[in-house]
Design an enzyme around this catalytic site. Structure first.
Site, PDB file in Angstrom:
ATOM      1  N   ASP A   1       3.453  63.670  50.002  1.00  0.00           N
ATOM      2  CA  ASP A   1       4.533  62.656  49.183  1.00  0.00           C
ATOM      3  C   ASP A   1       4.194  61.400  50.086  1.00  0.00           C
ATOM      4  O   ASP A   1       4.234  60.176  49.329  1.00  0.00           O
ATOM      5  CB  ASP A   1       5.859  63.095  49.093  1.00  0.00           C
ATOM      6  CG  ASP A   1       5.837  64.201  47.949  1.00  0.00           C
ATOM      7  OD1 ASP A   1       4.797  64.481  47.517  1.00  0.00           O
ATOM      8  OD2 ASP A   1       6.996  64.579  47.713  1.00  0.00           O
TER       9      ASP A   1
ATOM     10  N   LYS B   1      17.672  61.449  46.249  1.00  0.00           N
ATOM     11  CA  LYS B   1      16.634  61.432  45.615  1.00  0.00           C
ATOM     12  C   LYS B   1      15.970  62.817  45.965  1.00  0.00           C
ATOM     13  O   LYS B   1      15.642  63.089  46.910  1.00  0.00           O
ATOM     14  CB  LYS B   1      15.729  60.645  46.184  1.00  0.00           C
ATOM     15  CG  LYS B   1      14.528  60.477  45.140  1.00  0.00           C
ATOM     16  CD  LYS B   1      13.581  59.327  45.419  1.00  0.00           C
ATOM     17  CE  LYS B   1      12.520  59.215  44.350  1.00  0.00           C
ATOM     18  NZ  LYS B   1      11.425  60.484  44.550  1.00  0.00           N
TER      19      LYS B   1
ATOM     20  N   ARG C   1       7.698  65.438  32.253  1.00  0.00           N
ATOM     21  CA  ARG C   1       7.356  63.900  32.243  1.00  0.00           C
ATOM     22  C   ARG C   1       6.099  63.473  31.514  1.00  0.00           C
ATOM     23  O   ARG C   1       6.118  62.430  30.813  1.00  0.00           O
ATOM     24  CB  ARG C   1       7.708  63.090  33.562  1.00  0.00           C
ATOM     25  CG  ARG C   1       7.214  61.634  33.451  1.00  0.00           C
ATOM     26  CD  ARG C   1       7.827  61.135  34.525  1.00  0.00           C
ATOM     27  NE  ARG C   1       7.171  61.273  35.648  1.00  0.00           N
ATOM     28  CZ  ARG C   1       7.294  60.742  36.934  1.00  0.00           C
ATOM     29  NH1 ARG C   1       8.239  59.839  36.961  1.00  0.00           N
ATOM     30  NH2 ARG C   1       6.774  61.007  38.025  1.00  0.00           N
TER      31      ARG C   1
ATOM     32  N   CYS D   1     -21.802  41.653  62.548  1.00  0.00           N
ATOM     33  CA  CYS D   1     -22.720  41.689  62.939  1.00  0.00           C
ATOM     34  C   CYS D   1     -23.651  40.571  62.312  1.00  0.00           C
ATOM     35  O   CYS D   1     -23.366  40.190  61.356  1.00  0.00           O
ATOM     36  CB  CYS D   1     -23.497  42.829  62.319  1.00  0.00           C
ATOM     37  SG  CYS D   1     -25.125  43.022  62.076  1.00  0.00           S
TER      38      CYS D   1
HETATM   39  S1  IVH Z   1      16.910  57.772  38.261  1.00  0.00           S
HETATM   40  C1  IVH Z   1      14.322  55.047  35.103  1.00  0.00           C
HETATM   41  N1  IVH Z   1      17.981  59.208  40.300  1.00  0.00           N
HETATM   42  O1  IVH Z   1      12.387  60.186  41.285  1.00  0.00           O
HETATM   43  C2  IVH Z   1      14.091  56.248  36.142  1.00  0.00           C
HETATM   44  N2  IVH Z   1      15.659  59.692  39.723  1.00  0.00           N
HETATM   45  O2  IVH Z   1      10.247  58.493  42.114  1.00  0.00           O
HETATM   46  C3  IVH Z   1      15.512  56.720  36.604  1.00  0.00           C
HETATM   47  N3  IVH Z   1      14.519  61.472  41.198  1.00  0.00           N
HETATM   48  O3  IVH Z   1      11.133  59.598  38.128  1.00  0.00           O
HETATM   49  C4  IVH Z   1      15.409  57.838  37.606  1.00  0.00           C
HETATM   50  N4  IVH Z   1      16.226  61.863  42.272  1.00  0.00           N
HETATM   51  O4  IVH Z   1      11.989  62.033  38.846  1.00  0.00           O
HETATM   52  C5  IVH Z   1      16.811  58.907  39.510  1.00  0.00           C
HETATM   53  N5  IVH Z   1      19.073  60.675  41.862  1.00  0.00           N
HETATM   54  C6  IVH Z   1      17.826  60.127  41.222  1.00  0.00           C
HETATM   55  C7  IVH Z   1      16.694  60.900  41.425  1.00  0.00           C
HETATM   56  C8  IVH Z   1      15.646  60.463  40.668  1.00  0.00           C
HETATM   57  C9  IVH Z   1      14.898  62.246  41.966  1.00  0.00           C
HETATM   58  C10 IVH Z   1      13.112  61.264  40.714  1.00  0.00           C
HETATM   59  C11 IVH Z   1      12.748  60.913  39.217  1.00  0.00           C
HETATM   60  C12 IVH Z   1      12.145  59.900  39.210  1.00  0.00           C
HETATM   61  C13 IVH Z   1      11.635  59.761  40.629  1.00  0.00           C
HETATM   62  C14 IVH Z   1      10.875  58.636  40.979  1.00  0.00           C
END
Ligand code: IVH
Length: 709
Positions: free
Chosen positions: A46, A131, A152, A442
């Site tokens: 990632d 996250k 998604r 070069c």
């Molecule tokens: S908010 C409009 N909150 O991370 C988007 N996303 O890298 C709102 N994700 O697409 C997303 N933890 O799949 C949100 N606490 C969190 C999250 C989270 C994981 C994921 C989600 C998003 C991705 C982006």
């Protein structure tokens, strides 16, 4: 080997290199998206994926004119895999922008303040939550009942995995308490670490079953089972953190919305905190990073979201991500390994790039055996030597970087690296490095065989002649066999049918296909033709502008030769007008300054290059390029905002206009198409009147762009 400029830091890229890089990055990111989203089989970590995106974003920020129609920022994920029914999300599922440093986070907050036009005294509260590293899901509830669950996909259309999702323990089939009539609940499906290890152990015992690389892939693989009974046996969890369409608001703040989601029976992201400012945010980030290893599941950063939902609404989105949220990533992994050898790569323009060969090592789940060293100064600064143990990192760049040397392990007989003074090619021409420049080149120019091959590779690359079946490997092969020396030779390959057929791996059919693909490209747009020549600093967008400005190949060619001659006669002149008419015309083309004009001049001053162009033109039918078509009422228009705006800040107004293809300028001139004048508009409105330029009110403007009322 595919030609790339991956090793050049974003700040050192020329426009032409940036263009090639953006094309490559778009392709790479698409490829990895597909592996990740459709096949659950990523090839890179990632952190590496983020590095690709970050590099892409960095280049786009530096060269906004080069942003591609297929920019990774204009789409998310990958189209759904075959096998599941498609579900169109009621509201698109977006992604998040990334922040990597405290400074990025401060910028994020600063951008929000500016966009909303906030006073110093007004605080921006932010919800910070872990996250989760899983896969995002959209759950549609109608009258409180789960109707559909979709992945998604590409953000607009996902896969229907309802039957599988229903098997997830703890996921509410019906929402507790009072629920909106319609709501798309968004969240993450994931697997805990201990469950993942247990599952892998179980799979390893069972014959033929393949194990998963990490919890995320295990979750994705489990969810994509054709048979929901298998999914039911997998220990999946779901966390809710956002929503799509909803028939009623979830509250006034994100924090209230979290509580609402929890009240309906969802698990929500923990740890979380309602933060009151940067310090608070960063403290939370540090704390969670420290606890990361002890959490039950993988997290890869902290997500920050503006707490006030009315502000979220106003902030809106920039292409694929909301302005009101960002993901603050945890740093990339580092590792120590032996640097065996430093070798030199020669690029199309003769630039020498040092590359480290490493004792292979795993960093962030990927085996690494090479790292970029950028340039001579970088090696000197870090005193990197062959035989050193080095710390490498895969983060801010596509291929790994050497962070530092482990001096304690340096062998006693080690010597500083001596940057070559001659090109590694068979001609061994001297290397030159103009004062003040980082890049050594070069000096063999057109004679250097390494550069010749690189130029030919550029010539046939996707954005240039894009000849199917004539990839970079074939170029090297045909070059070695003496079949192609100059670009025009590509169009004479037909004369060597027998010679090609006699080669290994070539048969009647493949040769016929190749020659047909070449014939198909005898007609080519002037823009591609110009780009394919590989003139320094002339990337795709500059090539396009030149093609549009000059129209015909012959016109362009003679104008460039003329400009080159004018410049040769006035090498010291500092202003285009002092040099000559053709030269000044060239500098009038948008985005072309004297710097680029001089590179074009240098190309055409060389008789060899002129011969290459002549020779090539004789083989081809070069077509003029038509002007771009407009697709929004204000696309292509130059607009100026002046006076006080009442419903939006300046940056909001600018962002909206630009999103519709308009160019926003700070001053009124003959090139201005529309002036949007609010109360207090002064000299600009007056000037517009004098010049007879259309002037509208903010309300009229909003109506015109379809945002009125
Ligand atoms: S908010 C409009 N909150 O991370 C988007 N996303 O890298 C709102 N994700 O697409 C997303 N933890 O799949 C949100 N606490 C969190 C999250 C989270 C994981 C994921 C989600 C998003 C991705 C982006």
């Amino acid at each position: 080997m595919t030609k790339t400029y991956a090793e050049i830091p974003v700040d050192d890229l020329t426009e032409a290199q940036a263009e090639v890089e953006l094309a490559r990055l778009a392709e790479d990111i698409r490829y990895h998206d597909k592996l990740y989203h459709q096949q659950d089989a990523p090839e890179i970590s990632d952190a590496d994926y983020d590095a690709l995106r970050r590099r892409n974003d960095g280049i786009e920020a530096r060269f906004p004119a080069l942003i591609r129609d297929d920019s990774p920022n204009k789409s998310v994920g990958a189209a759904p895999a075959a096998g599941f029914a498609k579900v169109t999300h009621r509201l698109p599922m977006l992604s998040l922008s990334n922040a990597f440093t405290a400074e990025d986070v401060a910028d994020f907050l600063g951008r929000i303040r500016r966009f909303l036009g906030l006073e110093e005294s007004e605080a921006v509260d932010v919800v910070a939550e872990a996250k989760i590293d899983g896969l995002s899901m959209s759950l549609l509830y109608e009258d409180g009942r789960l109707v559909t669950a979709a992945t998604r996909g590409d953000g607009a259309v996902g896969e229907d995995v309802t039957a599988n999702v229903r098997t997830i323990k703890g996921l509410p089939e019906t929402l507790k308490g009072a629920a909106p009539k319609v709501i798309e609940v968004r969240g993450e499906v994931f697997m805990r670490r201990d469950d993942f290890h247990a599952l892998n152990a179980r799979l390893a015992e069972a014959e033929k079953a393949k194990t998963f690389k990490n919890p995320r892939n295990a979750a994705a693989g489990s969810l994509r089972q054709k048979d929901p009974r298998i999914t039911a046996e997998r220990p999946l969890h779901f966390l809710a953190y956002a929503w799509g369409e909803t028939s009623e608001p979830l509250g006034e703040t994100q924090w209230q919305a979290r509580e609402r989601l929890a009240g309906w029976g969802f698990e929500i992201n923990e740890p979380a905190r309602l933060c009151h400012g940067l310090e608070d945010i960063l403290e939370f980030y540090d704390r969670v990073q420290g606890e990361r290893a002890e959490l039950a599941h993988d997290i890869d950063g902290i997500v920050y979201k503006v707490d006030r939902l009315d502000w979220q609404e106003r902030l809106g989105f920039v292409s694929r991500a909301p302005r009101w949220a960002t993901a603050h990533k945890f740093p990339a992994e580092q590792a120590e390994t032996l640097l065996r050898e430093i070798s030199i790569q020669v690029g199309r323009t003769g630039a020498l790039t040092p590359v480290a060969s490493l004792e292979p090592i795993t960093v962030g789940g990927v085996v690494v055996s090479r790292a970029t060293l950028h340039n001579e100064d970088e090696i000197k600064r870090k005193d990197i030597r062959e035989g050193d143990h080095v710390i490498i990192q895969r983060a801010g760049d596509v291929i790994p970087q050497v962070v530092s040397v482990v001096l304690a392990k340096r062998p006693g007989d080690s010597r500083p690296y001596a940057f070559p003074t001659t090109c590694p090619c068979p001609l061994a021409t001297p290397v030159v490095r103009p004062e003040g420049e980082a890049v050594a080149r070069c000096s063999g120019g057109l004679d250097c065989p390494y550069q010749q091959v690189r130029r030919l590779m550029h010539f046939v690359s996707r954005d240039a002649f894009d000849i199917e079946g004539l990839g970079v490997e074939n170029i090297q092969e045909f070059w070695d066999a003496g079949l192609i020396k100059a670009p025009a030779d590509v169009f004479r390959l037909g004369n060597h049918r027998e010679a090609i057929l006699a080669r290994e791996r070539w048969a009647e059919q493949s040769v016929a296909n190749l020659l047909k693909a070449i014939e198909d490209r005898r007609r080519i747009g002037l823009d591609r033709f110009i780009y394919a020549l590989g003139i320094r600093q002339v990337g795709q967008s500059t090539a396009r502008l030149l093609a549009r400005t000059y129209g015909e190949l012959a016109t362009w060619q003679s104008a460039m030769i003329q400009a080159a001659q004018e410049r040769a006669a006035a090498p010291e002149a500092k202003k285009p007008a002092e040099i000559g008419e053709a030269y000044a015309d060239l500098c009038d083309v948008e985005g072309i300054g004297m710097n680029v004009a001089d590179d074009i001049g240098a190309f055409f001053r060389d008789p060899h290059n002129r011969a290459v162009v002549e020779d090539l033109a004789a083989e081809l039918e070069v077509e003029a390029v038509a002007a771009a078509a407009a697709d929004s009422p204000v696309a292509g228009k130059t607009v100026v905002f002046t006076g006080t705006l009442e419903t939006m800040t300046r940056s909001e107004a600018k962002a909206r206009a630009e999103a519709l293809g308009a160019k926003v300028s700070g001053s009124v001139s003959k090139k201005t198409d529309i002036v949007i004048a609010g109360p207090g508009a002064g000299s600009k409105a007056k000037k517009a009147e004098e010049l007879g330029i259309e002037t509208v009110s903010e309300q009229e403007w909003l109506e015109r762009i379809g945002a009125g009322g």
